[in-house]
Write an enzyme that holds these catalytic residues in place. Sequence first.
Site, PDB file in Angstrom:
ATOM      1  N   VAL A  55      -1.675   4.676 -12.981  1.00 30.19           N
ATOM      2  CA  VAL A  55      -1.060   3.145 -12.773  1.00 30.19           C
ATOM      3  C   VAL A  55       0.447   3.514 -11.831  1.00 30.19           C
ATOM      4  CG1 VAL A  55       0.513   1.573 -13.961  1.00 30.19           C
ATOM      5  CG2 VAL A  55      -1.837   2.571 -15.039  1.00 30.19           C
ATOM      6  N   GLY A  56       0.359   2.507 -10.913  1.00 28.74           N
ATOM      7  CA  GLY A  56       1.563   2.579  -9.699  1.00 28.74           C
ATOM      8  C   GLY A  56       2.570   1.671 -10.319  1.00 28.74           C
ATOM      9  N   THR A  82      -0.238  -3.423  -1.111  1.00 22.61           N
ATOM     10  CA  THR A  82      -0.184  -4.441  -2.320  1.00 22.61           C
ATOM     11  C   THR A  82       0.204  -5.700  -1.766  1.00 22.61           C
ATOM     12  OG1 THR A  82       0.060  -2.648  -3.863  1.00 22.61           O
ATOM     13  CG2 THR A  82       1.124  -4.822  -4.326  1.00 22.61           C
ATOM     14  N   THR A 112       5.694  -2.410  -1.931  1.00 19.09           N
ATOM     15  CA  THR A 112       4.307  -2.068  -1.573  1.00 19.09           C
ATOM     16  C   THR A 112       4.682  -0.457  -1.184  1.00 19.09           C
ATOM     17  OG1 THR A 112       2.539  -2.369  -0.288  1.00 19.09           O
ATOM     18  CG2 THR A 112       4.552  -2.905   0.928  1.00 19.09           C
TER      19      THR A 112
HETATM   20  N1  ASP Z   1       2.173   0.306  -4.663  1.00 17.18           N
HETATM   21  C1  ASP Z   1       0.953   0.329  -4.702  1.00 17.18           C
HETATM   22  C2  ASP Z   1       0.512   1.461  -5.703  1.00 17.18           C
HETATM   23  O1  ASP Z   1       1.255   2.505  -5.575  1.00 17.18           O
HETATM   24  C3  ASP Z   1       0.062   0.779  -3.338  1.00 17.18           C
HETATM   25  C4  ASP Z   1       0.657   0.029  -2.255  1.00 17.18           C
HETATM   26  O2  ASP Z   1       1.243  -0.943  -2.202  1.00 17.18           O
HETATM   27  O3  ASP Z   1       0.493   0.317  -1.227  1.00 17.18           O
HETATM   28  O4  ASP Z   1      -0.407   1.526  -6.353  1.00 17.18           O
END
Ligand code: ASP
Length: 344
Positions: A233-234, A204, A255
């Site tokens: 949803v993250g 992200t 992230t």
């Molecule tokens: N944090 C993001 C999610 O869980 C993905 C990522 O940053 O790698 O959607």
Amino acid sequence: MASSSRRKFLQTAALGSAAALTGTRLLAHEKKVPVIIKDNPIVVSTWGFGKEANAGAWEILSKGGRALDAVEAGVKIPEADPKNQTIGYGGLPDRDGHVTLDACIMDENYNCGSVMCLENIVHAISVARMVMEKTPHIVLAGDGALQFALANGFKAQNLLTPESEKAWKEWLKTANYHPEINIENRLYDKSKDPMPGGPDNHDTIGMMAIDVNGNLSGACTTSGMAFKMHGRVGDSPIIGAGLYVDNEIGAATSTGVGEEVIRIVGSHLVVELMRLGRAPEDACREAVERIIQRSPEKAKEIQVGFIAINKNGEYGGYSLQPGFEYAVQSKSVTGVFPAKSHYK
Ligand code: ASP
């Protein structure tokens, strides 16, 4: 003037002129303990691709612009880049083939806006900002977010590029949902096709900036975990999880595997640890350790990283696994730096 007030006046004047001489600045609201911002404006963001995004933010910050405008402009760069398969246009889809975007933004006054599971709009961050500025709400999700964007002049387009469709079709052969740890310590290189080392299934952009007025803002935008369930949803669009900004203290963003960040309300935790006096890197490390305490076995297999900046312009990052890096741009620093990690 009485001698004691004259002495106070001289002390204040001396502090002010020392700050002027060194190019630093005293914050007006910090009455008791003057805080000196050493290197503002400054912008910090996640991963190697943050370097290019920071350059976009710097265009605004270096001209005296507002941190909020800078972080929005900065993260729009990877959102529009089809070769970046973890953010915006060209993001890897969910298991049903839909590219769904999560984003949020927060300014220096606790104003915030968020979109979750938004489809067909490249600049999810700008929709999030519009939710913040034009609605009485903080979060719009799914079709409601799309309708709001279309009603406000955003154009719908297909976000699934041929490269990401190919990667999805490849994934369908096994349909095994297993977030890879992005261990390659690499700078994102646009000349390579599409992502160096093959498509990452998560990463992200989280970005935080301090402007010339000493105000903080942050933005966070992602296509989320590749091949997630439709509707998942993250952490990234959840204020407090993927991003948090407290103008008195600092800001943090995350992230990695969002489910683990949501459980500990990670970015808010990092900011609260800075409030207790932790340096940015230490605050990020303690948040990572909280994830390990909860689930030591799982923590070995996933990646989570935090970055943070405090009101003095000091910054740092920390992750579970090696390979996480963050990009910094200020008057004196431009570069991408590896974060320390719990596992080596
Ligand atoms: N944090 C993001 C999610 O869980 C993905 C990522 O940053 O790698 O959607």
